[in-house]
Enzyme design. Structure first.
Site, PDB file in Angstrom:
ATOM      1  N   TYR A   1       0.793  -1.239   0.000  1.00 51.80           N
ATOM      2  CA  TYR A   1       0.000   0.000   0.000  1.00 51.80           C
ATOM      3  C   TYR A   1       0.824   1.287   0.000  1.00 51.80           C
ATOM      4  CZ  TYR A   1      -4.478  -2.303  -0.066  1.00 51.80           C
ATOM      5  OH  TYR A   1      -5.570  -3.016  -0.480  1.00 51.80           O
TER       6      TYR A   1
ATOM      7  N   GLU B   1      -9.120  -6.833   3.967  1.00 52.01           N
ATOM      8  CA  GLU B   1      -8.356  -7.940   3.357  1.00 52.01           C
ATOM      9  C   GLU B   1      -7.767  -8.834   4.450  1.00 52.01           C
ATOM     10  OE1 GLU B   1      -5.867  -5.721   0.562  1.00 52.01           O
ATOM     11  OE2 GLU B   1      -7.703  -5.086  -0.462  1.00 52.01           O
TER      12      GLU B   1
HETATM   13  C1  HEM Z   1      -6.460   2.423  -1.846  1.00 51.95           C
HETATM   14  C2  HEM Z   1      -5.765   1.622  -2.623  1.00 51.95           C
HETATM   15  C3  HEM Z   1      -6.316   0.801  -3.766  1.00 51.95           C
HETATM   16  C4  HEM Z   1      -7.441   0.956  -4.503  1.00 51.95           C
HETATM   17  C5  HEM Z   1      -8.524   2.013  -4.386  1.00 51.95           C
HETATM   18  C6  HEM Z   1      -7.464  -0.116  -5.484  1.00 51.95           C
HETATM   19  C7  HEM Z   1      -8.450  -0.302  -6.427  1.00 51.95           C
HETATM   20  C8  HEM Z   1      -8.523  -1.366  -7.290  1.00 51.95           C
HETATM   21  C9  HEM Z   1      -9.579  -1.597  -8.239  1.00 51.95           C
HETATM   22  C10 HEM Z   1     -10.790  -0.706  -8.446  1.00 51.95           C
HETATM   23  C11 HEM Z   1      -9.308  -2.740  -8.894  1.00 51.95           C
HETATM   24  C12 HEM Z   1     -10.161  -3.410  -9.991  1.00 51.95           C
HETATM   25  C13 HEM Z   1     -11.090  -4.377  -9.326  1.00 51.95           C
HETATM   26  C14 HEM Z   1     -11.927  -5.128 -10.340  1.00 51.95           C
HETATM   27  O1  HEM Z   1     -12.873  -4.567 -10.824  1.00 51.95           O
HETATM   28  O2  HEM Z   1     -11.583  -6.229 -10.677  1.00 51.95           O
HETATM   29  C15 HEM Z   1      -8.064  -3.241  -8.375  1.00 51.95           C
HETATM   30  C16 HEM Z   1      -7.435  -4.375  -8.837  1.00 51.95           C
HETATM   31  C17 HEM Z   1      -6.126  -4.662  -8.538  1.00 51.95           C
HETATM   32  N1  HEM Z   1      -5.355  -4.057  -7.586  1.00 51.95           N
HETATM   33 FE1  HEM Z   1      -5.869  -2.537  -6.400  1.00 51.95          FE
HETATM   34  N2  HEM Z   1      -6.351  -0.882  -5.306  1.00 51.95           N
HETATM   35  C18 HEM Z   1      -5.615  -0.346  -4.293  1.00 51.95           C
HETATM   36  C19 HEM Z   1      -4.425  -0.822  -3.807  1.00 51.95           C
HETATM   37  C20 HEM Z   1      -3.679  -1.805  -4.415  1.00 51.95           C
HETATM   38  C21 HEM Z   1      -2.350  -2.194  -4.032  1.00 51.95           C
HETATM   39  C22 HEM Z   1      -1.577  -1.635  -2.837  1.00 51.95           C
HETATM   40  C23 HEM Z   1      -1.939  -3.134  -4.921  1.00 51.95           C
HETATM   41  C24 HEM Z   1      -0.596  -3.816  -4.996  1.00 51.95           C
HETATM   42  C25 HEM Z   1       0.475  -3.151  -5.399  1.00 51.95           C
HETATM   43  C26 HEM Z   1      -3.036  -3.377  -5.829  1.00 51.95           C
HETATM   44  C27 HEM Z   1      -3.035  -4.298  -6.847  1.00 51.95           C
HETATM   45  C28 HEM Z   1      -4.128  -4.620  -7.623  1.00 51.95           C
HETATM   46  C29 HEM Z   1      -4.090  -5.654  -8.644  1.00 51.95           C
HETATM   47  C30 HEM Z   1      -2.893  -6.523  -9.012  1.00 51.95           C
HETATM   48  C31 HEM Z   1      -5.348  -5.673  -9.225  1.00 51.95           C
HETATM   49  C32 HEM Z   1      -5.796  -6.538 -10.421  1.00 51.95           C
HETATM   50  C33 HEM Z   1      -5.284  -5.847 -11.654  1.00 51.95           C
HETATM   51  C34 HEM Z   1      -5.484  -6.588 -12.958  1.00 51.95           C
HETATM   52  O3  HEM Z   1      -6.383  -7.429 -13.068  1.00 51.95           O
HETATM   53  O4  HEM Z   1      -4.733  -6.255 -13.868  1.00 51.95           O
HETATM   54  N3  HEM Z   1      -4.068  -2.550  -5.500  1.00 51.95           N
HETATM   55  N4  HEM Z   1      -7.617  -2.387  -7.398  1.00 51.95           N
END
Ligand code: HEM
Ligand SMILES: Cc1cc2nc3c(=O)[nH]c(=O)nc-3n(C[C@H](O)[C@H](O)[C@H](O)COP(=O)(O)OP(=O)(O)OC[C@H]3O[C@@H](n4cnc5c(N)ncnc54)[C@H](O)[C@@H]3O)c2cc1C
Length: 395
Positions: free
Chosen positions: A95, A138
């Site tokens: 994060y 989580e």
């Molecule tokens: C406040 C922080 C964060 C928000 C608001 C956020 C938001 C999101 C959203 C909206 C999605 C798409 C969900 C879906 O519709 O499938 C997502 C997917 C994902 N997030 Fe986050 N996220 C956050 C933090 C993080 C962090 C810290 C990581 C790791 C470095 C991360 C890694 C991922 C990955 C790997 C995916 C899937 C991406 C893909 O399918 O290509 N996220 N996140």
């Protein structure tokens, strides 16, 4: 806790996010994926290239800013993110990286005049609040999965016990844990995370579980994508007795406990979760199940044999398989042909629209289905869907 002034600043940013949110998140991912190679394998590069992930994040940030005074209004958005994160093993230590890159992107995209110190401070506090919310949620999910019978945390080694070609494009992999212990019973419709190590480097992907829970192992059914890293590697390189790493099942596109007739509608490989749902419902009761599947033709379509078996065995099961691109000589000859239509729904849905519908397929198929189900009178709250990728608008 954000101050009132900070909340006002966040709300004042909403118009900027409405018009420039995607440019901001696209820049954010560029900064993060270039600067932090350790998080690169977590992300699907195709979803960066086609803009789906920057769009999904921009939408989430906008929703968050709009609802900063009433986070409870975020509804399913937060749990959708949590599920996706859990299936890809996003951890608290990731994060701060996202936070630092997001603030840098805000500064660089908005410029010093708009992104004043006050604005940056407000966004730093807002990000921390959202990060805390997600990290805590989580943590709870990781804990409960690890504590459940057959549950685990992190990656677990699974051996491929069978590899079955379901069609010219789709192959099923039967997976059992190397430790020989039981596996957590997934809910029909859930997906796992898989970690693979092709020569080009580690990748993580999600695959729906295409059979009901049996406590011993899982089945995934993977379509070969043209030029696809993970699907190509699974099809060509992963053989019986090879091992892969799985993260535990996750996801909220699951059968809701209900006596209402169940309608499952899929396009292409979107059939996978609906197979698990159909079989679960058929085995556990006498609920009517209508199974509608669209595929290009018989050569690429999988699972016809099992559909025929269910037809024979379960009087409460009705199936309609439709092919759209039948080529001369194709064994599709004699089957239904056409494209998804209102006429199909009017003909095949139970007369009472008090039903539960689950649908999944390519984006245009989903957009059509959402509209069409509404038009034929299925209550919106009773039509459920999921994406094989980041959430998208279905307008
Ligand atoms: C406040 C922080 C964060 C928000 C608001 C956020 C938001 C999101 C959203 C909206 C999605 C798409 C969900 C879906 O519709 O499938 C997502 C997917 C994902 N997030 Fe986050 N996220 C956050 C933090 C993080 C962090 C810290 C990581 C790791 C470095 C991360 C890694 C991922 C990955 C790997 C995916 C899937 C991406 C893909 O399918 O290509 N996220 N996140
Ligand atoms: C919840 C969920 C459940 C899923 N369930 C299933 C399932 O049951 N079965 C199934 O088959 N799939 C499923 N998927 C999809 C799966 O996770 C993968 O996205 C899919 O297998 C493609 O991955 P890949 O690595 O083979 O292709 P990728 O390497 O991700 O590529 C996908 C496409 O994009 C193109 N591409 C890749 N990188 C670039 C680039 N940089 N520029 C331009 N184009 C590019 C590739 O040529 C290819 O055509 C699911 C996804 C989710 C989110």
């Amino acid at each position: 806790m954000l101050t009132t002034t900070q909340r006002d600043i966040i709300k004042a940013t909403v118009p900027i996010l409405e018009t420039g949110g995607e440019a901001l998140t696209t820049h954010f991912y560029r900064i993060m994926l270039d600067g932090y190679p350790e998080v690169r394998p977590l992300f699907n590069q195709a979803n960066q290239a086609n803009g789906a992930q920057p769009r999904a994040l921009a939408n989430a940030v906008l929703m968050y800013a709009r609802n900063i005074d009433h986070l409870e209004n975020l509804g399913p958005l937060a749990s959708q993110i949590v599920n996706k994160h859990v299936a890809l093993q996003i951890l608290p230590e990731h994060y701060p990286i996202v936070g630092a890159c997001l603030l840098r992107a805000i500064r660089e995209v908005l410029g010093a005049e708009t992104a004043t110190d006050h604005v940056i401070d407000a966004w730093a506090a807002a990000y921390q609040q959202l990060a805390d919310l997600l990290v805590n949620a989580e943590h709870d999910v990781y804990q409960s999965i690890a504590a459940a019978p057959g549950g685990w945390r992190g990656a677990r080694q699974f051996k491929v016990t069978r590899k079955v070609a379901e069609s010219s494009e789709i192959t099923s992999f039967y997976l059992q844990p190397v430790d020989g212990k039981p596996v957590i019973a997934h809910k029909a419709g859930q997906y796992i995370g898989i970690r693979l190590n092709p020569e080009s480097g580690e990748v993580r992907r999600n695959y729906s579980l295409s059979a009901p829970a049996n406590g011993l192992g899982y089945r995934i059914s993977v379509k070969r994508q043209q030029g696809g890293v993970a699907s190509g590697y699974l099809h060509d390189r992963i053989m019986v007795d090879d091992t892969v790493e799985l993260f535990p099942p996750s996801g909220e596109f699951v059968l809701i406990d209900s006596a209402r007739p169940l309608v499952l509608i899929s396009g292409g490989v979107g059939i996978t979760p609906t197979l698990a749902m159909a079989e679960t419902a058929l085995r556990t009761g006498n609920r009517d199940v209508v199974f509608i599947h669209y595929a290009r033709n018989a050569s690429v379509q999988g699972f016809q044999t099992v559909i025929d078996e269910w037809r024979e065995r379960y009087p409460q099961f009705a199936a309609h398989v439709v092919h759209s691109d039948v080529t001369p000589g194709d064994v599709s000859a004699g089957r239904l042909t056409g494209r998804p239509s209102l006429a199909h729904l009017r003909q095949w849905l139970p007369a009472s629209r008090d039903i539960e519908v689950y649908f999944l397929g390519p984006q245009p198929f989903m957009a059509f289905m959402k509209r069409a189900l509404h038009e034929v009178g299925v209550p919106d709250r009773q039509s459920h869907y999921e994406f094989f990728g980041p959430a998208q608008a279905l307008a």
